[in-house]
Scaffold this motif. Structure first.
Motif, mmCIF file in Angstrom:
data_model
loop_
_atom_site.group_PDB
_atom_site.id
_atom_site.type_symbol
_atom_site.label_atom_id
_atom_site.label_comp_id
_atom_site.label_asym_id
_atom_site.label_seq_id
_atom_site.Cartn_x
_atom_site.Cartn_y
_atom_site.Cartn_z
ATOM 1 N N ASP A 1 -17.145 -20.021 71.618
ATOM 2 C CA ASP A 1 -17.739 -19.315 73.172
ATOM 3 C C ASP A 1 -17.541 -19.540 74.788
ATOM 4 N N ASP A 2 -16.539 -20.833 74.504
ATOM 5 C CA ASP A 2 -15.500 -21.388 75.457
ATOM 6 C C ASP A 2 -13.689 -20.791 75.355
ATOM 7 N N GLY A 3 -14.102 -20.222 74.955
ATOM 8 C CA GLY A 3 -11.943 -20.146 74.242
ATOM 9 C C GLY A 3 -11.573 -20.504 73.865
ATOM 10 N N PHE A 4 -10.242 -20.431 73.537
ATOM 11 C CA PHE A 4 -9.077 -21.280 72.912
ATOM 12 C C PHE A 4 -8.930 -22.903 72.523
ATOM 13 N N GLN A 5 -9.564 -23.213 71.253
ATOM 14 C CA GLN A 5 -8.612 -24.959 71.237
ATOM 15 C C GLN A 5 -8.227 -24.847 70.389
ATOM 16 N N PHE B 1 -8.476 0.298 62.225
ATOM 17 C CA PHE B 1 -9.475 -0.044 62.478
ATOM 18 C C PHE B 1 -10.087 -0.059 63.589
ATOM 19 N N PRO B 2 -10.411 0.523 64.413
ATOM 20 C CA PRO B 2 -11.098 0.847 65.730
ATOM 21 C C PRO B 2 -11.673 0.077 65.994
ATOM 22 N N LYS B 3 -12.949 -0.592 65.227
ATOM 23 C CA LYS B 3 -14.045 -1.613 65.760
ATOM 24 C C LYS B 3 -13.066 -2.878 65.877
ATOM 25 N N LYS B 4 -12.365 -2.961 64.661
ATOM 26 C CA LYS B 4 -11.717 -4.309 64.283
ATOM 27 C C LYS B 4 -11.258 -4.779 66.537
ATOM 28 N N LEU B 5 -9.807 -3.412 66.370
ATOM 29 C CA LEU B 5 -9.047 -3.636 67.383
ATOM 30 C C LEU B 5 -10.208 -4.094 68.543
ATOM 31 N N ALA B 6 -11.636 -3.535 68.665
ATOM 32 C CA ALA B 6 -12.138 -3.398 69.506
ATOM 33 C C ALA B 6 -12.917 -5.123 69.536
ATOM 34 N N LYS B 7 -12.940 -5.383 68.392
ATOM 35 C CA LYS B 7 -13.651 -6.142 69.004
ATOM 36 C C LYS B 7 -12.585 -7.875 69.499
ATOM 37 N N ALA B 8 -11.360 -7.512 68.605
ATOM 38 C CA ALA B 8 -10.368 -8.829 68.931
ATOM 39 C C ALA B 8 -10.180 -8.808 70.881
ATOM 40 N N ASN B 9 -10.211 -7.308 71.204
ATOM 41 C CA ASN B 9 -9.553 -6.791 72.689
ATOM 42 C C ASN B 9 -11.109 -7.901 73.586
ATOM 43 N N GLU B 10 -11.652 -7.433 72.808
ATOM 44 C CA GLU B 10 -12.866 -7.942 73.759
ATOM 45 C C GLU B 10 -13.201 -10.219 73.639
ATOM 46 N N HIS B 11 -12.407 -10.276 72.294
ATOM 47 C CA HIS B 11 -12.387 -12.057 71.845
ATOM 48 C C HIS B 11 -11.517 -12.343 73.715
ATOM 49 N N LEU B 12 -10.140 -11.305 72.958
ATOM 50 C CA LEU B 12 -9.294 -12.027 74.021
ATOM 51 C C LEU B 12 -9.305 -11.734 75.538
ATOM 52 N N LYS B 13 -9.484 -10.697 76.035
ATOM 53 C CA LYS B 13 -9.796 -10.217 77.276
ATOM 54 C C LYS B 13 -10.331 -11.335 78.086
ATOM 55 N N LYS C 1 -1.261 -4.335 67.946
ATOM 56 C CA LYS C 1 -1.076 -4.657 69.812
ATOM 57 C C LYS C 1 -2.082 -4.447 69.894
ATOM 58 N N THR C 2 -2.665 -5.694 70.884
ATOM 59 C CA THR C 2 -3.905 -5.431 71.522
ATOM 60 C C THR C 2 -4.033 -5.664 73.135
ATOM 61 N N ASN C 3 -4.931 -5.505 73.741
ATOM 62 C CA ASN C 3 -3.978 -5.208 74.897
ATOM 63 C C ASN C 3 -3.648 -6.768 75.678
ATOM 64 N N GLN C 4 -3.020 -8.024 75.097
ATOM 65 C CA GLN C 4 -2.956 -8.929 75.013
ATOM 66 C C GLN C 4 -1.481 -8.689 74.918
ATOM 67 N N PRO C 5 -0.563 -8.913 75.801
ATOM 68 C CA PRO C 5 0.981 -8.586 75.504
ATOM 69 C C PRO C 5 1.499 -9.451 74.471
ATOM 70 N N ALA D 1 -10.551 -14.444 77.065
ATOM 71 C CA ALA D 1 -10.573 -15.815 77.201
ATOM 72 C C ALA D 1 -8.974 -16.694 77.238
ATOM 73 N N LYS D 2 -8.529 -17.471 77.746
ATOM 74 C CA LYS D 2 -6.977 -17.665 78.276
ATOM 75 C C LYS D 2 -6.179 -17.609 77.001
ATOM 76 N N LEU D 3 -4.990 -17.505 77.047
ATOM 77 C CA LEU D 3 -4.529 -17.690 75.845
ATOM 78 C C LEU D 3 -4.236 -19.246 76.083
ATOM 79 N N PRO D 4 -3.508 -19.647 74.802
ATOM 80 C CA PRO D 4 -2.900 -20.577 75.395
ATOM 81 C C PRO D 4 -1.559 -20.617 75.413
#
Lengths: 52, 148
Positions: free
Chosen positions: B126-130, A30-42, B36-40, A44-47
């Protein structure tokens, strides 16, 4: 005899192993889905990962 | 979540799952992929219909086999299975369309009580994760398994 109750009440399903699915593991199905997810993840800071 | 689920098949690493949806439109093979994404250690949950002739997967198909609840319960059970093999990971999910993302939110809302017992849940704004809150719009959802 061990009780089967824990197995019946478990949310972890019984999964049948199918080796034919191995061929998809390294494909991007699902390349488009992965690209979208990567954009969201890139962007924003992960919890913080919570401990066990 | 005591709802009927379909039988899941997977390869040994529990990254790819397949199940068969049964309904008025016949048997539809569905594939779930923890990508797998761009985050480990962050995996994106994606799923769609499998074309048995070509082997191609279509995540925009609207098969509408009158078994939406059962499909949702099956996908959630795949998430539990995935975390058994990948306990330190995060799972992210976002819909291929806004209405699909809203559908995911409705699913989380419906089973919220059970889900927060087993997962740390977050929503992407839009502001990140909460921390996930009911009745709030998100563009994606993130989960980490709780092991008590």
């Amino acid at each position: 005899m061990k009780s089967v109750e824990p197995l019946k009440n478990s949310k972890v399903p019984i999964v049948q192993i199918d080796p034919s699915l191995e061929k998809y593991r390294n494909e991007t199905l699902f390349p488009k889905k992965l690209a979208k997810a990567n954009e969201h993840l890139k962007t924003a800071k992960l919890p913080d990962r919570k401990g066990k | 979540m005591k709802i009927d689920k379909y039988l899941l098949k997977s390869e040994c690493s529990f990254i790819i799952f397949e199940f068969i949806s049964e309904g008025p439109k016949g048997n539809i093979h569905k594939v779930i992929h923890f990508q797998k994404t761009n985050q480990p250690r962050v995996f994106n949950l994606a799923f769609g219909d499998k074309n048995l002739d070509t082997g191609d997967i279509d995540d925009l198909a609207i098969s509408n086999n009158n078994d939406g609840e059962k499909v949702l319960a099956t996908v959630v059970s795949a998430v539990y299975a995935f975390f058994e093999k990948h306990p330190d990971s995060f799972v992210y999910a976002t819909g291929s369309t806004k209405s699909r993302t809203r559908l995911y939110r409705m699913g989380i809302t419906k089973y919220y009580g059970e889900m927060v017992a087993d997962f740390y849940l977050y929503g992407r704004t839009d502001d990140g994760f909460q921390e996930f809150e009911l009745n709030k719009d998100y563009i994606g959802f993130l989960a980490q398994r709780k092991f008590n």
